[in-house]
Write an enzyme that holds these catalytic residues in place. Structure first.
Site, PDB file in Angstrom:
ATOM      1  N   SER A  96     -16.638  38.421  -5.825  1.00  0.00           N
ATOM      2  CA  SER A  96     -16.072  37.463  -4.873  1.00  0.00           C
ATOM      3  C   SER A  96     -15.748  36.141  -5.571  1.00  0.00           C
ATOM      4  O   SER A  96     -14.677  35.565  -5.370  1.00  0.00           O
ATOM      5  CB  SER A  96     -17.065  37.188  -3.736  1.00  0.00           C
ATOM      6  OG  SER A  96     -17.346  38.379  -3.036  1.00  0.00           O
TER       7      SER A  96
ATOM      8  N   ARG B  90     -18.843  28.118  -3.714  1.00  0.00           N
ATOM      9  CA  ARG B  90     -19.781  28.747  -2.762  1.00  0.00           C
ATOM     10  C   ARG B  90     -19.399  28.402  -1.327  1.00  0.00           C
ATOM     11  O   ARG B  90     -19.576  29.217  -0.413  1.00  0.00           O
ATOM     12  CB  ARG B  90     -21.237  28.369  -3.066  1.00  0.00           C
ATOM     13  CG  ARG B  90     -22.243  29.145  -2.206  1.00  0.00           C
ATOM     14  CD  ARG B  90     -23.657  29.115  -2.753  1.00  0.00           C
ATOM     15  NE  ARG B  90     -23.778  29.891  -3.966  1.00  0.00           N
ATOM     16  CZ  ARG B  90     -23.933  31.217  -4.011  1.00  0.00           C
ATOM     17  NH1 ARG B  90     -24.001  31.922  -2.890  1.00  0.00           N
ATOM     18  NH2 ARG B  90     -24.011  31.846  -5.161  1.00  0.00           N
TER      19      ARG B  90
ATOM     20  N   HIS C 277     -16.640  30.642  -0.564  1.00  0.00           N
ATOM     21  CA  HIS C 277     -17.235  31.974  -0.407  1.00  0.00           C
ATOM     22  C   HIS C 277     -17.825  32.158   0.988  1.00  0.00           C
ATOM     23  O   HIS C 277     -17.738  33.232   1.579  1.00  0.00           O
ATOM     24  CB  HIS C 277     -18.313  32.140  -1.488  1.00  0.00           C
ATOM     25  CG  HIS C 277     -19.075  33.417  -1.444  1.00  0.00           C
ATOM     26  ND1 HIS C 277     -20.363  33.502  -0.968  1.00  0.00           N
ATOM     27  CD2 HIS C 277     -18.738  34.670  -1.815  1.00  0.00           C
ATOM     28  CE1 HIS C 277     -20.780  34.752  -1.053  1.00  0.00           C
ATOM     29  NE2 HIS C 277     -19.820  35.479  -1.562  1.00  0.00           N
TER      30      HIS C 277
END
Lengths: 213, 213
Positions: free
Chosen positions: A17, A40, A43
């Site tokens: 990812s 993040r 994400h």
């Protein structure tokens, strides 16, 4: 329907990812110690707007990691943010996460003073006898109260992660933090959330755990 | 800096937020029983993409409310989603929220079978002896496992709220649910999250509480 999935081992899903996020960011450049945080957050939201939104005060990431190594705690404004923060590494540092929003004394104080519970929860946090990092993903009134307490000399947070989401007073409350001298990480604009607040904390904790901070 | 905020009473912030969302949606039309859900997801994310993303199978909202009145429980794939669901009204219906992801037996089964913990958590949910609504905001493997168990006749969920977020197998896992005969609410594409899963549950619970469902 045929189940046609990419063959990625569970343990490699996060790695893959982040590779996709890095590919899609392309030429857009992020300073090395900030990139794991921005990525993040993307994400956790699948929203590349955060590349533009996220604002970091000078040296804030190192200030947060230093504070955590010195035993700072994290105070959130929601149980969701608290529940999303990975406590495993934090506990090895002697840290912990507090959320006072559901406390009875907080509800009582809010009622008596005609404030939000988030405001009363920040008043309670200001009485903690230890260094504090705030992670605010929901309540603009929490950010406003932190700003007021700081301005009155009653609170000196190690850092403020200010990422409430919403439509009323959210942008204004973030601008207060952006304009202040408090070390901060802010998602400018309307976007953010408890998940974003937790993702920022986790990104920093993982960098520390992995020896990158 | 002057603290210059909109004068909105704490109790009115949510109401005002929904008014702003309705204004900004403008001409875009949403069926009456779906609008509170779509708007609450936009409220929790400040992301109008959800207007286009959200897909509802025929009659799913009424199916979920009926199941909840008949004592269905909600199973999530993360503690965050569980923590974000408002249990107050749910408990008056005899309902509760389960999340098995951190259970020791789930970790053990995942290790033995070489699956994700989310997969093993769905296997555990399939053994519940009561009607189940799934609220999946994180793990595509949870959706895949629900689809497999349903296809094998081992699980018949009342509904699947399928809104994982991410970059690997997320779109594919949602397409499985969209293609199936299970009643569903899905955020198509990469976006979603535990906060979105909780917001969908809460929107339905609030409509029921307020006599609108």
């Amino acid at each position: 329907m045929k189940i046609d999935l990419q063959k990625v081992l569970p343990a490699d899903i996060e790695k893959r990812s982040f590779e996709i996020i890095t590919e899609e960011l392309g030429e857009r450049n992020i300073p090395e110690e900030l990139a794991p945080i921005v990525k993040r957050v993307i994400h956790t939201s699948a929203d590349f707007d955060y590349y533009d939104n996220m604002k970091f005060s000078e040296g804030v990431v190192h200030k947060i990691s230093k504070a955590l190594r010195n035993g700072a705690c994290i105070v959130t404004d929601t149980q969701m943010a608290k529940s999303g923060i990975n406590k495993r590494f934090l506990e090895t540092l002697g840290g912990e996460v507090f959320c006072f929003i559901s406390d009875e004394d907080v509800a009582k104080a809010a009622k008596e003073n005609g404030t939000t519970r988030a405001t009363a929860a920040m008043d309670k946090a200001a009485r903690l006898d230890r260094p504090v990092i705030f992670a605010i993903g929901n309540a603009p009134t929490a950010l406003v109260r932190i700003y007021e307490l700081f301005s009155e000399g009653k609170l000196k947070p190690e850092a403020v992660i200010g990422v409430p989401v919403g439509f009323v007073n959210v942008v204004e409350s973030k601008n207060l933090i952006l304009s202040s001298d408090m070390p901060h990480i802010v998602a400018a604009g309307r976007k953010g959330g408890s998940n974003v607040a937790a993702a920022i904390c986790n990104a920093i904790l993982y960098m520390m755990r992995d020896g990158k901070l």
